[in-house]
Motif scaffolding. Structure first.
Motif, PDB file in Angstrom:
ATOM      1  N   ARG A 143      11.504   0.438   2.136  1.00 22.63           N
ATOM      2  CA  ARG A 143      10.345   1.094   2.737  1.00 22.63           C
ATOM      3  C   ARG A 143      10.265   2.556   2.298  1.00 22.63           C
ATOM      4  NH1 ARG A 143       8.477  -3.157   3.975  1.00 22.63           N
ATOM      5  NH2 ARG A 143       8.222  -4.098   6.040  1.00 22.63           N
ATOM      6  N   SER A 144      11.427   3.217   2.261  1.00 25.82           N
ATOM      7  CA  SER A 144      11.438   4.640   1.875  1.00 25.82           C
ATOM      8  C   SER A 144      11.008   4.838   0.432  1.00 25.82           C
ATOM      9  CB  SER A 144      12.840   5.228   2.080  1.00 25.82           C
ATOM     10  OG  SER A 144      13.761   4.716   1.116  1.00 25.82           O
ATOM     11  N   ARG A 145      11.156   3.791  -0.392  1.00 28.94           N
ATOM     12  CA  ARG A 145      10.697   3.848  -1.783  1.00 28.94           C
ATOM     13  C   ARG A 145       9.254   3.370  -1.920  1.00 28.94           C
ATOM     14  NH1 ARG A 145      15.168   4.811  -5.248  1.00 28.94           N
ATOM     15  NH2 ARG A 145      13.513   5.204  -6.755  1.00 28.94           N
ATOM     16  N   GLY A 146       8.622   3.059  -0.784  1.00 28.54           N
ATOM     17  CA  GLY A 146       7.230   2.641  -0.805  1.00 28.54           C
ATOM     18  C   GLY A 146       7.015   1.231  -1.309  1.00 28.54           C
ATOM     19  N   ILE A 147       8.047   0.378  -1.266  1.00 30.93           N
ATOM     20  CA  ILE A 147       7.948  -0.981  -1.810  1.00 30.93           C
ATOM     21  C   ILE A 147       7.422  -1.920  -0.730  1.00 30.93           C
ATOM     22  CG2 ILE A 147       9.229  -2.886  -2.847  1.00 30.93           C
ATOM     23  CD1 ILE A 147      11.175  -0.831  -3.971  1.00 30.93           C
ATOM     24  N   ARG A 148       6.345  -2.609  -1.035  1.00 26.34           N
ATOM     25  CA  ARG A 148       5.706  -3.513  -0.088  1.00 26.34           C
ATOM     26  C   ARG A 148       6.469  -4.830   0.037  1.00 26.34           C
ATOM     27  NH1 ARG A 148       0.980  -2.513  -3.456  1.00 26.34           N
ATOM     28  NH2 ARG A 148       1.202  -4.712  -4.080  1.00 26.34           N
ATOM     29  N   THR A 294      13.568   0.149 -10.385  1.00 23.18           N
ATOM     30  CA  THR A 294      12.495   0.654  -9.529  1.00 23.18           C
ATOM     31  C   THR A 294      11.279   1.086 -10.338  1.00 23.18           C
ATOM     32  OG1 THR A 294      13.574   2.831  -9.501  1.00 23.18           O
ATOM     33  CG2 THR A 294      14.057   1.344  -7.669  1.00 23.18           C
ATOM     34  N   ASP A 295      11.489   1.452 -11.609  1.00 30.91           N
ATOM     35  CA  ASP A 295      10.345   1.764 -12.471  1.00 30.91           C
ATOM     36  C   ASP A 295       9.484   0.516 -12.669  1.00 30.91           C
ATOM     37  OD1 ASP A 295      11.234   4.381 -12.814  1.00 30.91           O
ATOM     38  OD2 ASP A 295      12.432   3.862 -14.570  1.00 30.91           O
ATOM     39  N   VAL A 296      10.142  -0.611 -12.953  1.00 30.27           N
ATOM     40  CA  VAL A 296       9.419  -1.879 -13.125  1.00 30.27           C
ATOM     41  C   VAL A 296       8.666  -2.231 -11.855  1.00 30.27           C
ATOM     42  CG1 VAL A 296       9.686  -4.374 -13.464  1.00 30.27           C
ATOM     43  CG2 VAL A 296      11.005  -2.783 -14.861  1.00 30.27           C
ATOM     44  N   ILE A 297       9.357  -2.143 -10.724  1.00 32.53           N
ATOM     45  CA  ILE A 297       8.774  -2.544  -9.447  1.00 32.53           C
ATOM     46  C   ILE A 297       7.597  -1.651  -9.073  1.00 32.53           C
ATOM     47  CG2 ILE A 297       9.278  -2.641  -6.974  1.00 32.53           C
ATOM     48  CD1 ILE A 297      12.120  -3.599  -7.805  1.00 32.53           C
ATOM     49  N   ALA A 298       7.731  -0.345  -9.268  1.00 34.08           N
ATOM     50  CA  ALA A 298       6.647   0.579  -8.938  1.00 34.08           C
ATOM     51  C   ALA A 298       5.412   0.317  -9.787  1.00 34.08           C
ATOM     52  CB  ALA A 298       7.115   2.020  -9.125  1.00 34.08           C
ATOM     53  N   MET A 299       5.619  -0.003 -11.060  1.00 29.87           N
ATOM     54  CA  MET A 299       4.486  -0.303 -11.937  1.00 29.87           C
ATOM     55  C   MET A 299       3.775  -1.580 -11.479  1.00 29.87           C
ATOM     56  SD  MET A 299       4.263   1.945 -14.572  1.00 29.87           S
ATOM     57  CE  MET A 299       3.807   1.150 -16.123  1.00 29.87           C
ATOM     58  N   HIS A 300       4.536  -2.591 -11.111  1.00 33.58           N
ATOM     59  CA  HIS A 300       3.929  -3.826 -10.596  1.00 33.58           C
ATOM     60  C   HIS A 300       3.111  -3.523  -9.340  1.00 33.58           C
ATOM     61  CE1 HIS A 300       5.391  -7.539 -12.667  1.00 33.58           C
ATOM     62  NE2 HIS A 300       6.177  -6.660 -13.249  1.00 33.58           N
ATOM     63  N   GLN A 301       3.684  -2.708  -8.474  1.00 36.75           N
ATOM     64  CA  GLN A 301       2.986  -2.391  -7.227  1.00 36.75           C
ATOM     65  C   GLN A 301       1.704  -1.615  -7.496  1.00 36.75           C
ATOM     66  OE1 GLN A 301       5.181  -2.123  -3.548  1.00 36.75           O
ATOM     67  NE2 GLN A 301       4.550  -0.010  -3.336  1.00 36.75           N
ATOM     68  N   PRO A 369       8.641   6.835 -14.211  1.00 35.80           N
ATOM     69  CA  PRO A 369       7.555   5.891 -13.901  1.00 35.80           C
ATOM     70  C   PRO A 369       7.468   5.531 -12.422  1.00 35.80           C
ATOM     71  CG  PRO A 369       8.626   5.246 -15.933  1.00 35.80           C
ATOM     72  CD  PRO A 369       9.439   6.364 -15.365  1.00 35.80           C
ATOM     73  N   ASP A 370       8.619   5.469 -11.747  1.00 34.43           N
ATOM     74  CA  ASP A 370       8.629   5.142 -10.325  1.00 34.43           C
ATOM     75  C   ASP A 370       7.891   6.210  -9.513  1.00 34.43           C
ATOM     76  OD1 ASP A 370       9.192   4.305  -7.757  1.00 34.43           O
ATOM     77  OD2 ASP A 370      11.301   4.872  -7.816  1.00 34.43           O
ATOM     78  N   SER A 371       8.323   7.455  -9.643  1.00 31.73           N
ATOM     79  CA  SER A 371       7.715   8.532  -8.853  1.00 31.73           C
ATOM     80  C   SER A 371       6.269   8.780  -9.264  1.00 31.73           C
ATOM     81  CB  SER A 371       8.539   9.813  -8.995  1.00 31.73           C
ATOM     82  OG  SER A 371       8.581  10.243 -10.349  1.00 31.73           O
ATOM     83  N   PHE A 372       5.992   8.709 -10.555  1.00 29.10           N
ATOM     84  CA  PHE A 372       4.634   8.965 -11.034  1.00 29.10           C
ATOM     85  C   PHE A 372       3.672   7.895 -10.516  1.00 29.10           C
ATOM     86  CE2 PHE A 372       1.149   9.135 -14.110  1.00 29.10           C
ATOM     87  CZ  PHE A 372       0.946  10.508 -14.223  1.00 29.10           C
ATOM     88  N   ALA A 373       4.110   6.632 -10.527  1.00 21.98           N
ATOM     89  CA  ALA A 373       3.252   5.543 -10.050  1.00 21.98           C
ATOM     90  C   ALA A 373       2.972   5.669  -8.565  1.00 21.98           C
ATOM     91  CB  ALA A 373       3.906   4.193 -10.348  1.00 21.98           C
ATOM     92  N   ARG A 374       3.959   6.179  -7.810  1.00 23.91           N
ATOM     93  CA  ARG A 374       3.755   6.316  -6.368  1.00 23.91           C
ATOM     94  C   ARG A 374       2.829   7.475  -6.018  1.00 23.91           C
ATOM     95  NH1 ARG A 374       8.950   7.227  -3.715  1.00 23.91           N
ATOM     96  NH2 ARG A 374      10.105   7.182  -5.665  1.00 23.91           N
ATOM     97  N   LYS A 375       2.695   8.440  -6.927  1.00 26.02           N
ATOM     98  CA  LYS A 375       1.840   9.604  -6.674  1.00 26.02           C
ATOM     99  C   LYS A 375       0.386   9.370  -7.052  1.00 26.02           C
ATOM    100  CE  LYS A 375       5.482  13.051  -7.565  1.00 26.02           C
ATOM    101  NZ  LYS A 375       5.895  14.111  -8.523  1.00 26.02           N
TER     102      LYS A 375
END
Length: 677
Positions: A143-148, A294-301, A369-375
């Motif tokens: 949750r803290s990483r914003g993962i659904r 987490t980079d892969v996961i954030a991009m998918h999200q 990629p993780d942080s950038f995708a979340r922003k």
């Protein structure tokens, strides 16, 4: 005999576009390729090649299959000969021999390891969703990483309890052997030699290590960590990554612990996220390469699914071949610090030499990629990538040559870029790059071309030496084989079978696609025993109650083999049948895997949103209804022939009434699922 591990290696390496392209001129058609069918007099391209499914199929004559199946049909060779053809094409060494009992056991061990990993994935995921500590600690981390939650399920993320042997105890209780828990790397037996693999040098871990030495027994490698399963290209779990949670990483150098190399996991042959990304890679005709999970996961999200990670290591030729199966285009997507730049430069010449078109995008310093995708929103991320990515030669020029005032360093940088251009196999692309590079740095093109040609000659010489080494090795292998060889058996061909009914075809489709999937779990029998049924077992059991079978012998063979192999660890019906050594079964499986509406007729089951079990139950009833309808027609025919024999007529009328009642009962059960056309 070719051992199972080598067969798997050959089948994993074989790319359907490569193989078919040896015999058919293909052109891109959406996410697939099309060409004139080589098996019949084709005037309009009807032969479809699917890189994502790794199969081909003609929608006119129905022929096609996997790379091995295509070769068997086109070249009229046996399955082992097709494997040898593929092995030679992909430089895979085959040492043929009769398997010993020990080697057969090794094959069984590999399957057991897959089964243990599958269980562990579900265990970790279940802990994350259902255990109080899993929810409070593990899920809170995601949750803290914003993962659904939907992304958690997509990647089957999990959590390992912090107790030293919580998973080990659960696995042993479930009946899994300690040796496979160790072989897969899920657990280890604490010794001074291996303890460093899973522990960091902080005080808490040191204390735990001291306790382990005295307690003994199996220790969970990933205890207290967030879990990231690794799926291979076929969707089987080959490894895990475990991350220390943020609160526990202070002063800890090794945040991640990954599975050790094993019989089923070789890091240089796997890419994180490839299973979830392969369809999107084909659709977008591009793959994004990032560094971490987490980079892969954030991009998918963020809605970008054509992304994989090499987890901080240089790309290997095996990984490049895997990606090349789906696309020629790759974008290296890293953060803009020194480490990101270094990562972008690694392995690029190998990518270029394999015919990949490389682009590079370095994110703003401080972002990965993780942080950038979340922003940013999905649209903002896509636009940024589209506008900021640049081809690799331009990137390398800007990084190493432009603004370089030292003549020696500038000369070395120019030579390095020319060397990179020289490995590109396409001469037109090479020429384009060298022209652009000359203009960019203000140097005469002829000077660069002279250096380019020198590099090309050196590359050619090295390739020729490598071919000679391979030829000598092949000759030595052939000499060993010929010493005890026997004439190969001729390829057996089945005669064409009659077309089976619509419902029979639909049933066989479910067996091929989902044969191993459980649809009844822990069913209690009359004697109090509990049993489970997968799709193939249930269909076989239900039809067997009344001695029913398919009209097509090939269908019966598929059902029998699916049931026979159901108990084998890691059995996947679709993979088994599409790669079947019997070309007729391989073709049949390919037809059922192809996404195409092929079925119609008087009685058809409507597309359903229900469960797999609902589909199978209704299809079995449909199949029975087909048989009853056929019986009614048969009785009607007998009635016409027996019109003068009243006793026979009365007997047939009774049979007709009973059969009609059975037909009506089945129809009522099916209800609205019957469509009369």
């Amino acid at each position: 005999m070719i051992d199972r591990a080598t067969v798997d290696k050959i089948l994993d390496a074989a790319r359907i576009v490569d193989v078919v392209g040896e015999f058919v001129q293909l052109r891109k058609s959406g996410v697939n390729y099309k060409g004139l069918c080589p098996f019949h007099d084709d005037k309009n391209p009807s032969f479809m090649v699917s890189p994502a499914k790794n199969i081909c199929h003609c929608f006119v004559c129905g022929k096609g299959g996997t790379p091995a199946g295509f070769l068997m049909e086109h070249e009229q060779i046996t399955y082992p000969e097709a494997l040898r053809w593929l092995a030679k094409k992909y430089n895979i060494e085959i040492v043929e021999k009769e398997l010993t009992d020990e080697e057969r056991q090794e094959q069984n061990d590999r399957e057991s390891m897959f089964v243990v990993n599958e269980w562990a994935m579900k265990y970790f995921n279940g802990i994350l969703k259902n255990d109080p500590d899993g929810v409070a600690i593990g899920k809170q981390y995601f949750r803290s990483r914003g993962i659904r939650d939907d992304i958690i399920e997509k990647f089957q993320l999990g959590f390992a309890l912090p107790q030293r042997d919580a998973m080990a105890k659960a696995a042993l209780k479930a009946g899994y052997k300690p040796e496979f828990l160790v072989k897969t790397g899920l657990c280890y037996e604490p010794t001074p030699a291996n303890r460093s693999q899973a522990e960091e040098a902080d005080a808490a871990e040191a204390a735990s290590a001291s306790r382990e030495k005295t307690e003994g027994g199996l220790v969970d490698r990933y205890r207290g960590r967030a879990i990231f399963p690794w799926f291979n290209i076929s969707g089987r779990v080959v490894a895990f990554g475990g991350r220390k949670l943020d609160a526990a990483t202070k002063g800890v150098q090794q945040k991640y612990v990954n599975s050790p190399e094993s019989e089923i996991y070789h890091k240089e042959r796997e890419l994180y996220g490839i299973y979830q990304a392969k369809r999107a890679i084909v659709k977008e005709d591009r793959v994004f390469m990032v560094e971490g999970y987490t980079d892969v996961i954030a991009m998918h999200q963020a809605g970008i699914e054509n992304v994989v990670a090499n987890s901080g290591t240089a790309l290997s030729v095996h990984q490049i071949h895997m990606l090349h199966r789906f696309t020629n285009n790759i974008t290296l997507l890293y953060d803009g610090d020194e480490a990101g730049i270094h990562a972008a430069m690694r392995g690029t010449d190998m990518l270029l030499s394999e015919g990949m078109n490389i682009k590079v995008l370095l994110l703003p310093d401080g972002d990965d990629p993780d942080s950038f995708a979340r922003k940013h929103s999905s649209e903002e991320l896509r636009n940024y990538i589209e506008n900021e990515q640049t081809d690799f030669i331009s990137f390398k020029t800007r990084l190493t040559v432009e603004n370089q005032t030292d003549p020696v360093k500038r000369s070395e940088a120019i030579s390095g870029i020319v060397k990179s251009i020289s490995v590109i196999p396409d001469p037109i692309l090479r020429s384009t790059y060298i022209t652009d590079f000359a203009q960019r740095i203000g140097m005469k093109e002829q000077t660069l071309i002279a250096s380019l040609n020198k590099n090309i000659r050196q590359n050619t010489d090295e390739q020729e030496k490598e071919r000679e080494r391979n030829a000598r090795r092949d000759a030595e292998t052939e000499a060993v084989k010929s010493a005890g060889s026997v004439a190969p058996e001729p390829l057996t061909r089945h005669t064409p079978q009659e077309q089976s009914s619509l419902v029979a075809t639909m049933l066989i489709r479910e067996i091929i696609r989902h044969g191993e999937e459980i649809i009844y779990d822990d069913v209690e029998t009359d004697d109090g025993q509990k049993i489970s049924f997968n799709v193939a077992q249930y269909i076989s059991y239900d039809l067997g109650q009344d001695g029913l079978s398919f009209a097509n012998p090939l269908y019966n063979q598929v059902l029998d083999e699916a049931v026979a192999h159901s108990g084998e660890p890691g059995f996947k019906a679709e993979q088994y049948f599409t790669n079947h050594p019997d070309i007729n079964i391989s073709h049949l499986a390919t037809q059922q895997v192809i996404d195409r509406h092929q079925l119609g007729g008087r009685f058809a089951v409507q597309p359903r949103e229900g469960s797999l079990r609902q589909r199978v139950l209704h299809l079995v009833m449909d199949f029975r209804l087909d048989i009853v309808e056929a019986r009614l027609k048969e009785i009607q025919q007998q009635l016409r022939q027996a019109s003068s024999d009243m006793s026979r007529v009365m007997e047939l009328m009774k049979q007709y009434k009973e059969t009609q009642e059975l037909r009506d009962l089945l129809a009522r059960k099916l209800g609205s699922d019957l469509v009369v056309g």
